[in-house]
Write a protein that holds these residues in place. Structure first.
Motif, PDB file in Angstrom:
ATOM      1  N   GLY A  87      -3.273 102.650  41.788  1.00 30.43           N
ATOM      2  CA  GLY A  87      -2.032 102.115  41.254  1.00 30.43           C
ATOM      3  C   GLY A  87      -1.745 100.746  41.850  1.00 30.43           C
ATOM      4  O   GLY A  87      -2.120 100.464  42.993  1.00 30.43           O
ATOM      5  N   HIS A  88      -1.121  99.900  41.082  1.00 26.58           N
ATOM      6  CA  HIS A  88      -0.785  98.543  41.520  1.00 26.58           C
ATOM      7  C   HIS A  88       0.403  98.582  42.478  1.00 26.58           C
ATOM      8  O   HIS A  88       1.327  99.380  42.310  1.00 26.58           O
ATOM      9  CB  HIS A  88      -0.455  97.674  40.304  1.00 26.58           C
ATOM     10  N   ILE A  89       0.366  97.706  43.472  1.00 24.26           N
ATOM     11  CA  ILE A  89       1.425  97.617  44.474  1.00 24.26           C
ATOM     12  C   ILE A  89       2.049  96.226  44.406  1.00 24.26           C
ATOM     13  O   ILE A  89       1.340  95.228  44.506  1.00 24.26           O
ATOM     14  CB  ILE A  89       0.859  97.850  45.900  1.00 24.26           C
ATOM     15  N   ILE A  90       3.348  96.175  44.210  1.00 19.59           N
ATOM     16  CA  ILE A  90       4.101  94.921  44.326  1.00 19.59           C
ATOM     17  C   ILE A  90       4.841  95.019  45.645  1.00 19.59           C
ATOM     18  O   ILE A  90       5.700  95.886  45.819  1.00 19.59           O
ATOM     19  CB  ILE A  90       5.095  94.719  43.165  1.00 19.59           C
ATOM     20  N   TRP A  91       4.506  94.153  46.592  1.00 23.92           N
ATOM     21  CA  TRP A  91       5.075  94.210  47.931  1.00 23.92           C
ATOM     22  C   TRP A  91       6.108  93.113  48.079  1.00 23.92           C
ATOM     23  O   TRP A  91       5.768  91.937  48.126  1.00 23.92           O
ATOM     24  CB  TRP A  91       3.973  94.043  48.975  1.00 23.92           C
ATOM     25  N   LEU A  92       7.397  93.490  48.136  1.00 17.39           N
ATOM     26  CA  LEU A  92       8.491  92.545  48.331  1.00 17.39           C
ATOM     27  C   LEU A  92       8.834  92.481  49.808  1.00 17.39           C
ATOM     28  O   LEU A  92       9.166  93.502  50.414  1.00 17.39           O
ATOM     29  CB  LEU A  92       9.742  92.975  47.553  1.00 17.39           C
ATOM     30  N   ASN A  93       8.761  91.284  50.388  1.00 20.06           N
ATOM     31  CA  ASN A  93       9.124  91.100  51.789  1.00 20.06           C
ATOM     32  C   ASN A  93      10.205  90.029  51.847  1.00 20.06           C
ATOM     33  O   ASN A  93      10.007  88.912  51.372  1.00 20.06           O
ATOM     34  CB  ASN A  93       7.917  90.676  52.632  1.00 20.06           C
TER      35      ASN A  93
ATOM     36  N   ILE B 283       2.745 104.688  50.590  1.00 23.76           N
ATOM     37  CA  ILE B 283       2.323 103.642  49.649  1.00 23.76           C
ATOM     38  C   ILE B 283       0.869 103.885  49.240  1.00 23.76           C
ATOM     39  O   ILE B 283       0.527 103.864  48.053  1.00 23.76           O
ATOM     40  CB  ILE B 283       2.487 102.248  50.287  1.00 23.76           C
ATOM     41  N   LYS B 284       0.018 104.122  50.224  1.00 25.95           N
ATOM     42  CA  LYS B 284      -1.399 104.373  49.960  1.00 25.95           C
ATOM     43  C   LYS B 284      -1.563 105.622  49.100  1.00 25.95           C
ATOM     44  O   LYS B 284      -2.343 105.621  48.131  1.00 25.95           O
ATOM     45  CB  LYS B 284      -2.160 104.525  51.277  1.00 25.95           C
ATOM     46  N   ALA B 285      -0.841 106.683  49.432  1.00 27.05           N
ATOM     47  CA  ALA B 285      -0.963 107.943  48.683  1.00 27.05           C
ATOM     48  C   ALA B 285      -0.573 107.748  47.214  1.00 27.05           C
ATOM     49  O   ALA B 285      -1.280 108.234  46.319  1.00 27.05           O
ATOM     50  CB  ALA B 285      -0.102 109.028  49.327  1.00 27.05           C
TER      51      ALA B 285
ATOM     52  N   CYS C 273      -1.709  98.486  58.222  1.00 26.77           N
ATOM     53  CA  CYS C 273      -1.487  98.896  56.829  1.00 26.77           C
ATOM     54  C   CYS C 273      -2.231  97.958  55.887  1.00 26.77           C
ATOM     55  O   CYS C 273      -2.894  98.394  54.948  1.00 26.77           O
ATOM     56  CB  CYS C 273       0.000  98.902  56.521  1.00 26.77           C
ATOM     57  N   ARG C 274      -2.115  96.657  56.137  1.00 27.33           N
ATOM     58  CA  ARG C 274      -2.770  95.662  55.281  1.00 27.33           C
ATOM     59  C   ARG C 274      -4.288  95.869  55.296  1.00 27.33           C
ATOM     60  O   ARG C 274      -4.936  95.775  54.253  1.00 27.33           O
ATOM     61  CB  ARG C 274      -2.396  94.260  55.740  1.00 27.33           C
TER      62      ARG C 274
ATOM     63  N   ILE D 101      -2.809  94.521  45.011  1.00 29.15           N
ATOM     64  CA  ILE D 101      -1.493  94.199  45.579  1.00 29.15           C
ATOM     65  C   ILE D 101      -1.072  92.798  45.147  1.00 29.15           C
ATOM     66  O   ILE D 101      -1.873  91.869  45.172  1.00 29.15           O
ATOM     67  CB  ILE D 101      -1.512  94.255  47.117  1.00 29.15           C
ATOM     68  N   THR D 102       0.183  92.682  44.772  1.00 30.30           N
ATOM     69  CA  THR D 102       0.812  91.384  44.569  1.00 30.30           C
ATOM     70  C   THR D 102       1.866  91.251  45.655  1.00 30.30           C
ATOM     71  O   THR D 102       2.811  92.036  45.707  1.00 30.30           O
ATOM     72  CB  THR D 102       1.467  91.286  43.170  1.00 30.30           C
ATOM     73  N   SER D 103       1.673  90.274  46.541  1.00 28.51           N
ATOM     74  CA  SER D 103       2.618  90.102  47.650  1.00 28.51           C
ATOM     75  C   SER D 103       3.653  89.041  47.278  1.00 28.51           C
ATOM     76  O   SER D 103       3.311  87.968  46.782  1.00 28.51           O
ATOM     77  CB  SER D 103       1.889  89.728  48.936  1.00 28.51           C
ATOM     78  N   VAL D 104       4.921  89.381  47.524  1.00 34.18           N
ATOM     79  CA  VAL D 104       6.033  88.537  47.118  1.00 34.18           C
ATOM     80  C   VAL D 104       6.945  88.256  48.311  1.00 34.18           C
ATOM     81  O   VAL D 104       7.422  89.186  48.959  1.00 34.18           O
ATOM     82  CB  VAL D 104       6.873  89.212  46.001  1.00 34.18           C
ATOM     83  N   LYS D 105       7.169  86.992  48.569  1.00 28.28           N
ATOM     84  CA  LYS D 105       8.143  86.589  49.591  1.00 28.28           C
ATOM     85  C   LYS D 105       9.461  86.340  48.861  1.00 28.28           C
ATOM     86  O   LYS D 105       9.526  85.522  47.946  1.00 28.28           O
ATOM     87  CB  LYS D 105       7.667  85.327  50.305  1.00 28.28           C
TER      88      LYS D 105
END
Length: 176
Positions: free
Chosen positions: A4-10, A72-74, A103-104, A112-116
């Motif tokens: 599954g795709h992960i969008i990571w908002l930080n 998240i991984k699961a 984790c990374r 993963i799409t990482s978003v600041k």
């Protein structure tokens, strides 16, 4: 099975990550589950004098965040898409960065799409006061700590300069 795709908002507290998550969930063409840091850290048993059964509050917090990372991984392993609503700070002791880096490393071959997520300090302060459920000054403290990592994001969105819809659309354009 396809991951599954992960969008990571930080972003710091009150930057608009939770609102942005809701906007993304409205416009994305497939379902995304929200995995939020607050959900994991708010379920920690209350500490008496900073301890619970001999475990200090900071250790409990790190344990909760580590559990979030495994979740998240699961989800991704099950083919489920997730939006991660998280604050990773650049702190002096390095514990938070080490946990995040672990984790990374675990997720290095995941989509993963990482978003600041950024916002002006003035607006962060205004939001803290208006929300009524925030520790006043927390966002400013987090801004001074700085986000970790500082750069290397796939996209940066400014919730002060752009509408939530514009931010979400920019993220969608960036999804790998």
């Amino acid at each position: 099975m396809k991951k599954g795709h992960i969008i990571w908002l930080n972003g710091v507290s009150s930057a608009g990550k939770s609102s942005l998550t809701q906007e993304l969930q409205k416009i994305l063409p497939v379902p995304y589950f929200c995995i939020g840091q607050d959900t994991f850290t708010d379920i920690i048993a209350p500490c008496v004098s900073g301890y619970f059964n001999g475990i200090d509050g900071d250790s409990l917090w790190y344990m909760a965040v580590d559990a979030m990372y495994h979740t998240i991984k699961a989800y991704s392993d099950m083919g489920l898409n997730v939006i991660v609503d998280h604050v990773v700070l650049n702190q002096d002791d390095g514990k938070e960065q080490n946990l995040f880096n672990s984790c990374r490393d675990t997720l290095k071959n995941y989509p993963i799409t990482s978003v600041k997520v950024i916002c002006s300090l003035e607006e962060l302060k205004r939001r803290e006061v208006n929300r009524g459920d925030r520790d006043i000054g927390n966002a400013e403290w987090q801004v001074k700590q700085g986000l970790y990592p500082l750069d290397g994001y796939d996209v940066v969105v400014d919730t002060n300069e752009m509408s939530l819809q514009e931010c979400a659309e920019n993220i969608c354009k960036t999804i790998k």
